[in-house]
Design a protein around this motif. Structure first.
Motif, PDB file in Angstrom:
ATOM      1  N   ARG A 117      -0.635   8.334   6.648  1.00  0.00           N
ATOM      2  CA  ARG A 117      -1.786   8.130   5.768  1.00  0.00           C
ATOM      3  C   ARG A 117      -1.734   9.115   4.606  1.00  0.00           C
ATOM      4  O   ARG A 117      -1.152  10.196   4.731  1.00  0.00           O
ATOM      5  N   ALA A 118      -2.337   8.722   3.491  1.00  0.00           N
ATOM      6  CA  ALA A 118      -2.494   9.636   2.356  1.00  0.00           C
ATOM      7  C   ALA A 118      -3.825   9.324   1.669  1.00  0.00           C
ATOM      8  O   ALA A 118      -4.222   8.159   1.577  1.00  0.00           O
ATOM      9  N   ASP A 119      -4.481  10.372   1.192  1.00  0.00           N
ATOM     10  CA  ASP A 119      -5.737  10.148   0.459  1.00  0.00           C
ATOM     11  C   ASP A 119      -5.487   9.333  -0.803  1.00  0.00           C
ATOM     12  O   ASP A 119      -6.276   8.470  -1.171  1.00  0.00           O
ATOM     13  N   VAL A 120      -4.395   9.643  -1.498  1.00  0.00           N
ATOM     14  CA  VAL A 120      -4.036   8.927  -2.731  1.00  0.00           C
ATOM     15  C   VAL A 120      -2.585   8.486  -2.627  1.00  0.00           C
ATOM     16  O   VAL A 120      -1.705   9.323  -2.396  1.00  0.00           O
ATOM     17  N   VAL A 121      -2.341   7.195  -2.770  1.00  0.00           N
ATOM     18  CA  VAL A 121      -0.976   6.666  -2.822  1.00  0.00           C
ATOM     19  C   VAL A 121      -0.718   6.197  -4.245  1.00  0.00           C
ATOM     20  O   VAL A 121      -1.417   5.306  -4.752  1.00  0.00           O
ATOM     21  N   ILE A 122       0.250   6.803  -4.903  1.00  0.00           N
ATOM     22  CA  ILE A 122       0.604   6.440  -6.277  1.00  0.00           C
ATOM     23  C   ILE A 122       1.876   5.607  -6.234  1.00  0.00           C
ATOM     24  O   ILE A 122       2.908   6.061  -5.722  1.00  0.00           O
ATOM     25  N   ILE A 123       1.813   4.406  -6.755  1.00  0.00           N
ATOM     26  CA  ILE A 123       2.980   3.515  -6.779  1.00  0.00           C
ATOM     27  C   ILE A 123       3.652   3.660  -8.142  1.00  0.00           C
ATOM     28  O   ILE A 123       3.094   3.286  -9.173  1.00  0.00           O
ATOM     29  N   GLY A 124       4.841   4.221  -8.130  1.00  0.00           N
ATOM     30  CA  GLY A 124       5.574   4.460  -9.369  1.00  0.00           C
ATOM     31  C   GLY A 124       5.873   5.936  -9.547  1.00  0.00           C
ATOM     32  O   GLY A 124       4.959   6.742  -9.752  1.00  0.00           O
ATOM     33  N   GLY A 125       7.161   6.290  -9.456  1.00  0.00           N
ATOM     34  CA  GLY A 125       7.576   7.680  -9.617  1.00  0.00           C
ATOM     35  C   GLY A 125       8.090   7.959 -11.010  1.00  0.00           C
ATOM     36  O   GLY A 125       9.024   8.746 -11.187  1.00  0.00           O
ATOM     37  N   LEU A 311      -7.287   6.035  -1.877  1.00  0.00           N
ATOM     38  CA  LEU A 311      -7.153   5.415  -3.199  1.00  0.00           C
ATOM     39  C   LEU A 311      -5.707   4.983  -3.434  1.00  0.00           C
ATOM     40  O   LEU A 311      -4.774   5.683  -3.019  1.00  0.00           O
ATOM     41  N   VAL A 312      -5.512   3.835  -4.096  1.00  0.00           N
ATOM     42  CA  VAL A 312      -4.177   3.379  -4.489  1.00  0.00           C
ATOM     43  C   VAL A 312      -4.117   3.355  -6.018  1.00  0.00           C
ATOM     44  O   VAL A 312      -5.011   2.798  -6.670  1.00  0.00           O
ATOM     45  N   VAL A 313      -3.079   3.962  -6.588  1.00  0.00           N
ATOM     46  CA  VAL A 313      -2.895   3.997  -8.046  1.00  0.00           C
ATOM     47  C   VAL A 313      -1.666   3.163  -8.400  1.00  0.00           C
ATOM     48  O   VAL A 313      -0.579   3.403  -7.870  1.00  0.00           O
ATOM     49  N   ASN A 314      -1.866   2.210  -9.287  1.00  0.00           N
ATOM     50  CA  ASN A 314      -0.760   1.394  -9.777  1.00  0.00           C
ATOM     51  C   ASN A 314      -0.239   2.017 -11.070  1.00  0.00           C
ATOM     52  O   ASN A 314      -0.824   1.851 -12.136  1.00  0.00           O
ATOM     53  N   ALA A 315       0.858   2.778 -10.945  1.00  0.00           N
ATOM     54  CA  ALA A 315       1.489   3.417 -12.108  1.00  0.00           C
ATOM     55  C   ALA A 315       2.938   2.971 -12.185  1.00  0.00           C
ATOM     56  O   ALA A 315       3.837   3.772 -12.470  1.00  0.00           O
ATOM     57  N   ALA A 316       3.168   1.674 -11.948  1.00  0.00           N
ATOM     58  CA  ALA A 316       4.517   1.167 -11.785  1.00  0.00           C
ATOM     59  C   ALA A 316       5.165   0.701 -13.085  1.00  0.00           C
ATOM     60  O   ALA A 316       6.234   0.074 -13.055  1.00  0.00           O
ATOM     61  N   GLY A 317       4.546   0.970 -14.226  1.00  0.00           N
ATOM     62  CA  GLY A 317       5.170   0.649 -15.509  1.00  0.00           C
ATOM     63  C   GLY A 317       5.525  -0.822 -15.625  1.00  0.00           C
ATOM     64  O   GLY A 317       4.665  -1.698 -15.468  1.00  0.00           O
ATOM     65  N   ALA A 318       6.787  -1.110 -15.892  1.00  0.00           N
ATOM     66  CA  ALA A 318       7.219  -2.493 -16.088  1.00  0.00           C
ATOM     67  C   ALA A 318       7.024  -3.347 -14.844  1.00  0.00           C
ATOM     68  O   ALA A 318       7.014  -4.579 -14.930  1.00  0.00           O
ATOM     69  N   TRP A 319       6.873  -2.708 -13.695  1.00  0.00           N
ATOM     70  CA  TRP A 319       6.659  -3.435 -12.445  1.00  0.00           C
ATOM     71  C   TRP A 319       5.176  -3.497 -12.087  1.00  0.00           C
ATOM     72  O   TRP A 319       4.811  -3.975 -11.023  1.00  0.00           O
ATOM     73  N   SER A 320       4.288  -3.002 -12.933  1.00  0.00           N
ATOM     74  CA  SER A 320       2.867  -2.915 -12.589  1.00  0.00           C
ATOM     75  C   SER A 320       2.237  -4.297 -12.434  1.00  0.00           C
ATOM     76  O   SER A 320       1.365  -4.492 -11.579  1.00  0.00           O
ATOM     77  N   LYS A 321       2.646  -5.244 -13.256  1.00  0.00           N
ATOM     78  CA  LYS A 321       2.104  -6.601 -13.118  1.00  0.00           C
ATOM     79  C   LYS A 321       2.463  -7.171 -11.753  1.00  0.00           C
ATOM     80  O   LYS A 321       1.641  -7.802 -11.085  1.00  0.00           O
ATOM     81  N   GLN A 322       3.692  -6.915 -11.329  1.00  0.00           N
ATOM     82  CA  GLN A 322       4.161  -7.391 -10.034  1.00  0.00           C
ATOM     83  C   GLN A 322       3.393  -6.706  -8.903  1.00  0.00           C
ATOM     84  O   GLN A 322       2.980  -7.358  -7.937  1.00  0.00           O
ATOM     85  N   VAL A 323       3.183  -5.398  -9.015  1.00  0.00           N
ATOM     86  CA  VAL A 323       2.443  -4.657  -7.989  1.00  0.00           C
ATOM     87  C   VAL A 323       1.001  -5.139  -7.929  1.00  0.00           C
ATOM     88  O   VAL A 323       0.446  -5.359  -6.847  1.00  0.00           O
ATOM     89  N   ALA A 324       0.381  -5.324  -9.090  1.00  0.00           N
ATOM     90  CA  ALA A 324      -0.996  -5.827  -9.111  1.00  0.00           C
ATOM     91  C   ALA A 324      -1.068  -7.191  -8.436  1.00  0.00           C
ATOM     92  O   ALA A 324      -2.007  -7.474  -7.682  1.00  0.00           O
ATOM     93  N   GLY A 325      -0.071  -8.022  -8.677  1.00  0.00           N
ATOM     94  CA  GLY A 325      -0.047  -9.344  -8.076  1.00  0.00           C
ATOM     95  C   GLY A 325       0.010  -9.301  -6.562  1.00  0.00           C
ATOM     96  O   GLY A 325      -0.540 -10.177  -5.876  1.00  0.00           O
ATOM     97  N   LEU A 326       0.663  -8.285  -6.007  1.00  0.00           N
ATOM     98  CA  LEU A 326       0.720  -8.146  -4.552  1.00  0.00           C
ATOM     99  C   LEU A 326      -0.665  -7.921  -3.958  1.00  0.00           C
ATOM    100  O   LEU A 326      -0.906  -8.200  -2.784  1.00  0.00           O
ATOM    101  N   ALA A 327      -1.587  -7.387  -4.775  1.00  0.00           N
ATOM    102  CA  ALA A 327      -2.964  -7.169  -4.330  1.00  0.00           C
ATOM    103  C   ALA A 327      -3.883  -8.293  -4.792  1.00  0.00           C
ATOM    104  O   ALA A 327      -5.110  -8.168  -4.711  1.00  0.00           O
ATOM    105  N   GLY A 328      -3.307  -9.374  -5.319  1.00  0.00           N
ATOM    106  CA  GLY A 328      -4.106 -10.508  -5.766  1.00  0.00           C
ATOM    107  C   GLY A 328      -4.767 -10.308  -7.106  1.00  0.00           C
ATOM    108  O   GLY A 328      -5.699 -11.039  -7.475  1.00  0.00           O
ATOM    109  N   LEU A 329      -4.294  -9.319  -7.879  1.00  0.00           N
ATOM    110  CA  LEU A 329      -4.903  -9.009  -9.180  1.00  0.00           C
ATOM    111  C   LEU A 329      -3.997  -9.508 -10.301  1.00  0.00           C
ATOM    112  O   LEU A 329      -2.816  -9.145 -10.374  1.00  0.00           O
TER     113      LEU A 329
END
Length: 493
Positions: A117-125, A311-329
């Motif tokens: 578990r993590a309090d904040v998971v940031i997607i995108g390094g 909290l989940v942070v979508n910071a995936a840059g060019a892949w952010s649309k794809q990551v958002a889509g995985l959450a139905g956004l």
């Protein structure tokens, strides 16, 4: 007593490779970016086998020493030779692009385990995700996990020209970039790594009267916000950048306080300091989905297991649309490839980063002496594509040698590509969206690198309850339902 070198072009010693390995960088792509080996004139021809042998001796697996991606051109080629090619005869888009092999993942035992578990998971390094992890940790939120699908510097943060400028056309981005520039001044000391930050200025060239009017309008705005932007005649511009052909433009704008950095150490510095403060960075970990309960995401699913999340942070840059889509956004971003090249090292001759409006052409000289330049292509289709093309070399060479004829004899030693994360109004997408605990930080249109130092501070302040910058009211995802924000039109590349 002489020292032993594994890479003679970049003076990389066995001890530097050993330090990289000890820091967890076991694969050749990561070690290349950590030490710089393989980026000199020979492009790895003399050092690749030596570094691979050293990594094997240290305990790397054969899979981890798979050769790094080969970058064209096969051998150095003069820009004048490339300028003789007809770009219109060369394929655009995905046609003719050599496939880029996916990065090899180190053996499972070589990767640190994921926390449960993590309090904040940031997607995108990339720089946005790592800078945010660092700023959160500085504010006492240390249970932070950064997930990167490949090695650090795999995406646009490791593939850009390193420009940092305050010359924008809207007050909001001027303020954001100016604060980032101020942060860059002290980051080398703060992060404990040389980020090669140099304030050589930006010089924008206007080839038409419409472009001149745009620069003059921007200069008035810049003056109102305290920037030192000046409109120059062609003769004055040539005194700033002596190699330019003055007949190619009618006027220029120059701000001496803009600058450039070397992207790779920037990321290493943020990652190292974030981890030193308690954050965790896990590379070669791809997000595959989410679990939700009611309005909130409860788990981030990856190809290495699931992680429960606050909290989940979508910071995936060019892949952010794809990551958002995985959450139905659904988001309106569109990833678009931009190509870039580097030349052989030259004597110092160019202080500012130069950009010719209307063409997408830009170039600067690195502190290692190389010419670093790129150019957007209006024929480039949407999609994540990091392959390289001969068409780009031809287009860049024609434009660059016309603007600066002395470049005709300069040889290109390497080219690569990264992706812009483009939004309809050229402004970022910031703040919660889709789920109560799903935070968006993307859509930075190829300029995330220069915005990240200040933007990460603003995001960390909001997440930790320390303040809310007006950015989050100006650039939420929901604005596109009302037509978007005021369009930023000073995009280059």
């Amino acid at each position: 007593m002489g020292k032993t070198l594994l890479c003679g072009c970049e003076d990389v010693t066995p001890e530097e490779v050993q330090r990289a390995f000890a820091a967890g960088h076991r694969d050749l792509e990561s070690v290349k970016r950590y030490t710089g080996f393989g980026t000199g004139p020979c492009q790895g021809k003399s050092c690749l086998a030596l570094v691979a042998r050293e990594l094997l001796r240290l305990g790397a697996t054969p899979g981890e020493v798979a050769p790094f991606t080969s970058r064209p051109p096969r051998q150095p080629v003069a820009l004048g030779t490339l300028a003789a090619l007809d770009p219109a005869s060369l394929p655009a888009g995905a046609d003719g692009i050599p496939p880029e092999a996916p990065p090899a993942r180190p053996g499972e035992g070589a990767l640190p385990p994921l926390p449960a578990r993590a309090d904040v998971v940031i997607i995108g390094g990339g720089v946005v995700g790592l800078a945010l992890a660092y700023e959160l940790a500085r504010r006492g939120t240390t249970d932070v996990l950064v997930l990167e699908q490949a090695y650090l510097n795999f995406g646009a943060s490791g593939r850009n020209g390193g420009g940092v400028r305050a010359q924008w056309s809207t007050p909001t981005l001027i303020d954001l970039a100016r604060r980032s520039l101020a942060r860059c001044d002290g980051l080398a000391v703060e992060l404990g790594i040389n980020v090669w930050f140099r304030r050589g200025g930006y010089l924008f060239l206007a080839p038409t009267r419409e472009h001149v009017a745009r620069l003059e309008r921007n200069a008035r705005l810049h003056a109102a916000h305290g920037l030192r932007t000046r409109i120059l005649t062609p003769a004055e511009a040539v005194r700033v950048a002596p190699a330019l052909e003055p007949s190619c433009f009618l006027a220029a704008s120059h701000n001496p306080d803009d600058g450039v950095v070397f992207p790779w150490p920037f990321l290493w510095g943020y990652a190292t300091r974030a981890e030193a403060l308690g954050a965790k960075v896990r590379t070669f970990t791809r997000v595959t989905g989410f679990r939700a309960s009611g309005p909130a995401l409860t788990h981030v699913e990856t190809d290495r297991g699931a992680v429960a999340c606050g909290l989940v942070v979508n910071a995936a840059g060019a892949w952010s649309k794809q990551v958002a889509g995985l959450a139905g956004l659904a988001t309106p971003n569109r990833p678009t490839r931009h190509e870039i090249l580097v030349s052989e090292a030259l004597e110092p001759w160019l202080d500012p980063l130069v950009s010719l409006l209307g063409t997408g052409l830009y170039f600067s000289q690195s502190q290692r002496g190389e010419l670093v330049g790129g150019m957007g292509d209006p024929a480039e289709p949407e999609g994540v594509n990091q392959g390289s093309t001969l068409r780009f070399l031809a287009r860049f060479a024609r434009a660059a040698t016309r603007l600066a004829p002395r470049l005709a004899g300069v040889k290109v030693v390497r080219q690569w590509a990264g992706c812009y994360d483009v939004t309809p109004d050229n402004n970022p997408i910031l703040g919660p969206a889709g789920h109560a605990n799903f935070f968006q930080v993307h859509g930075l249109v190829g300029h995330g690198f220069m915005m990240a130092p200040a933007l990460a501070e603003d995001c960390a302040d909001l997440i930790t309850g320390r303040g809310r910058h007006e950015l989050f009211d100006r650039f939420p995802l929901s604005r596109f339902q009302q037509g978007g924000a005021v369009r930023e039109d000073f995009i280059i590349g």
